[in-house]
Design an enzyme around this catalytic site. Structure first.
Site, mmCIF file in Angstrom:
data_model
loop_
_atom_site.group_PDB
_atom_site.id
_atom_site.type_symbol
_atom_site.label_atom_id
_atom_site.label_comp_id
_atom_site.label_asym_id
_atom_site.label_seq_id
_atom_site.Cartn_x
_atom_site.Cartn_y
_atom_site.Cartn_z
ATOM 1 N N GLY A 47 -3.026 -13.201 8.392
ATOM 2 C CA GLY A 47 -2.354 -12.949 7.111
ATOM 3 C C GLY A 47 -0.877 -13.273 7.201
ATOM 4 N N ASP A 102 -1.974 -5.918 13.279
ATOM 5 C CA ASP A 102 -2.573 -6.623 12.144
ATOM 6 C C ASP A 102 -1.989 -6.095 10.838
ATOM 7 O OD1 ASP A 102 -4.205 -8.322 10.706
ATOM 8 O OD2 ASP A 102 -6.073 -7.632 11.614
ATOM 9 N N ALA A 104 -2.673 -5.376 6.470
ATOM 10 C CA ALA A 104 -3.705 -4.679 5.685
ATOM 11 C C ALA A 104 -3.451 -4.958 4.212
ATOM 12 C CB ALA A 104 -3.654 -3.181 5.946
ATOM 13 N N ASP A 105 -4.493 -4.807 3.418
ATOM 14 C CA ASP A 105 -4.347 -4.971 1.968
ATOM 15 C C ASP A 105 -4.009 -3.645 1.300
ATOM 16 O OD1 ASP A 105 -5.026 -7.783 1.853
ATOM 17 O OD2 ASP A 105 -6.964 -7.120 2.599
ATOM 18 N N LYS A 115 -9.104 -4.179 4.402
ATOM 19 C CA LYS A 115 -8.659 -5.433 4.995
ATOM 20 C C LYS A 115 -9.631 -6.538 4.608
ATOM 21 C CE LYS A 115 -7.255 -5.879 9.157
ATOM 22 N NZ LYS A 115 -6.329 -6.884 8.628
ATOM 23 N N GLY A 116 -9.206 -7.768 4.860
ATOM 24 C CA GLY A 116 -10.097 -8.898 4.598
ATOM 25 C C GLY A 116 -9.689 -9.743 3.414
ATOM 26 N N GLY A 117 -8.460 -9.489 2.896
ATOM 27 C CA GLY A 117 -7.950 -10.339 1.817
ATOM 28 C C GLY A 117 -7.958 -11.806 2.232
ATOM 29 N N GLU A 124 -11.168 -9.349 12.957
ATOM 30 C CA GLU A 124 -10.086 -8.348 12.983
ATOM 31 C C GLU A 124 -10.621 -6.986 13.418
ATOM 32 O OE1 GLU A 124 -7.234 -10.254 9.508
ATOM 33 O OE2 GLU A 124 -8.684 -8.730 8.957
ATOM 34 N N LYS A 142 1.566 -1.953 -0.141
ATOM 35 C CA LYS A 142 0.225 -1.640 0.383
ATOM 36 C C LYS A 142 -0.024 -0.136 0.537
ATOM 37 C CE LYS A 142 -0.067 -6.107 1.232
ATOM 38 N NZ LYS A 142 -0.141 -6.668 2.530
HETATM 39 C C1 5RP Z 1 -6.881 -10.859 6.481
HETATM 40 C C2 5RP Z 1 -6.311 -9.484 6.386
HETATM 41 C C3 5RP Z 1 -4.839 -9.360 6.224
HETATM 42 O O1 5RP Z 1 -4.336 -8.555 7.240
HETATM 43 C C4 5RP Z 1 -4.561 -8.727 4.878
HETATM 44 O O2 5RP Z 1 -5.191 -9.507 3.857
HETATM 45 C C5 5RP Z 1 -3.069 -8.614 4.604
HETATM 46 O O3 5RP Z 1 -2.530 -9.885 4.474
HETATM 47 P P1 5RP Z 1 -0.991 -10.120 4.193
HETATM 48 O O4 5RP Z 1 -0.251 -9.732 5.437
HETATM 49 O O5 5RP Z 1 -0.880 -11.593 3.873
HETATM 50 O O6 5RP Z 1 -0.603 -9.279 3.013
HETATM 51 O O7 5RP Z 1 -7.000 -8.496 6.430
HETATM 52 O O8 5RP Z 1 -8.277 -10.829 6.565
#
Ligand code: 5RP
Length: 248
Positions: A47, A102, A104-105, A115-117, A124, A142
Site C-alpha cells: 500500500g 503494514d 490498514a484501511d 485490510k486488503g484495499g 499480509e 483510518k
Molecule cells: C493492501 C492493504 C493496505 O495496507 C491498505 O489498503 C492501506 O493502504 P494505504 O496505505 O495505501 O492506505 O491492506 O492490501
C-alpha cells in the site's frame, strides 16, 4: 514482546505534499525508529503508507549499517525492497519474523483492522501472523471507534476464481449486504491477486461481531482469506493532521 516505546517525529524537513501524505510519513518514521533493530527479519506490507516505511528503513540500513532481511507481502512490496537495495528473503528461510509493518484501511479502538484495499490481504495476514510483533502504520483517516464505521468499500475477501458466484450467494444469504467482484480499471476484467485469485468486496449492512463473522466466512468453501485482522496488531501508529504521531 512488543513495545511501542516513545514516538519519535519525522523531521519537518522531510515532510511535504498533502496532509494525509505527511501523516503517513510521520507514522512510517515512528514505526521504523521504534521497532527496527539490527539482525532482524522484517515483514514489509503493501500500500501507499508502506512506501515511506521502506524509504526510512533503507536510510537507516545505510546510515547504521544494519543487517536486516525483508519478507514481502506482495509484488509491490517485493519491488520496493529490491528498488531500495534491501535484502529479500522468504518464509522458507525465515519462518518466524521479528517485526511485520503494514498499513490498514480501518483501525478500531481494539486494534481490529480491515485490510486488503490493495488486494494483498492473504500474504499480509500470513506475514503478520508469523511475526513476533505486528506494527500498523496509518494516517488519521483510518482511525475509528468500532470496526466498519469508516471504510465504506466493503470487506475484501479473497476467493478461488471458480467459486466467486457461490461464495457471493453464501455470504450475502448468511450475513446480508451485497458483495461485488473487484474489477480492474476500466472494467477490463476482474482484479487477479498475487495468488491468482479474485477479490470480493463485501458491503455489510450492519456492524457485526467481527470475530465470529470472520471465522464463519473462512468456513465458506472457496474463501481463501478475509480482510478482517482481529487480535493481530500489537501497536498502531497514527500520523495526525498536525504532524504528530499517536501510538495506540
Ligand atoms: C493492501 C492493504 C493496505 O495496507 C491498505 O489498503 C492501506 O493502504 P494505504 O496505505 O495505501 O492506505 O491492506 O492490501
Amino acid at each position: 514482546a512488543c513495545s511501542s516505546g516513545h514516538v519519535p517525529l519525522a523531521p519537518r524537513r522531510l515532510l511535504g505534499g498533502g496532509m494525509a501524505e505527511e501523516a503517513k510519513r510521520a507514522a512510517a518514521w515512528a514505526a521504523v525508529e521504534n521497532h527496527v533493530k539490527n539482525n532482524q527479519v522484517l515483514g514489509i506490507g503493501s500500500g501507499s503508507t508502506i512506501v515511506p516505511v521502506v524509504h526510512r528503513l533503507a536510510e537507516r540500513v545505510k546510515q547504521e549499517n544494519l543487517n536486516v532481511v525483508c519478507i514481502p507481502t506482495s509484488f509491490q512490496a517485493r519491488q520496493l525492497i529490491l528498488q531500495n537495495d534491501l535484502s529479500l528473503t522468504d518464509l522458507d528461510r525465515h519462518p518466524e519474523l521479528d517485526v511485520a509493518i503494514d498499513g490498514a484501511d480501518e483501525v478500531d479502538s481494539d486494534l481490529r483492522l480491515i485490510k486488503g484495499g490493495g488486494g494483498c490481504l492473504t500474504q499480509e495476514k500470513i506475514v503478520a501472523g508469523y511475526a513476533k510483533c505486528f506494527v500498523v502504520v496509518a494516517d488519521y483517516r483510518k482511525n475509528s471507534k468500532n470496526l466498519g464505521e469508516q471504510w465504506k468499500k466493503g470487506i475484501p475477501i479473497e476467493v478461488i476464481p471458480m467459486a466467486y458466484v457461490p461464495v457471493t450467494r453464501a455470504l450475502t444469504r448468511r450475513f446480508g449486504g451485497g458483495a461485488e467482484l473487484r474489477m480492474a480499471a476500466r472494467k477490463a476484467g476482474p482484479v487477479v491477486t498475487d495468488n491468482g485469485n479474485f477479490i470480493l468486496d463485501w458491503k455489510f449492512d450492519k456492524i457485526h461481531k467481527w470475530n465470529e463473522v470472520n471465522t464463519a466466512i473462512k468456513m465458506i468453501p472457496g474463501v481463501v482469506e478475509t480482510g478482517l485482522f482481529i487480535n493481530m496488531a500489537d501497536v498502531v501508529y497514527f500520523g495526525m493532521e498536525d504532524g504528530s504521531v499517536c501510538a495506540r
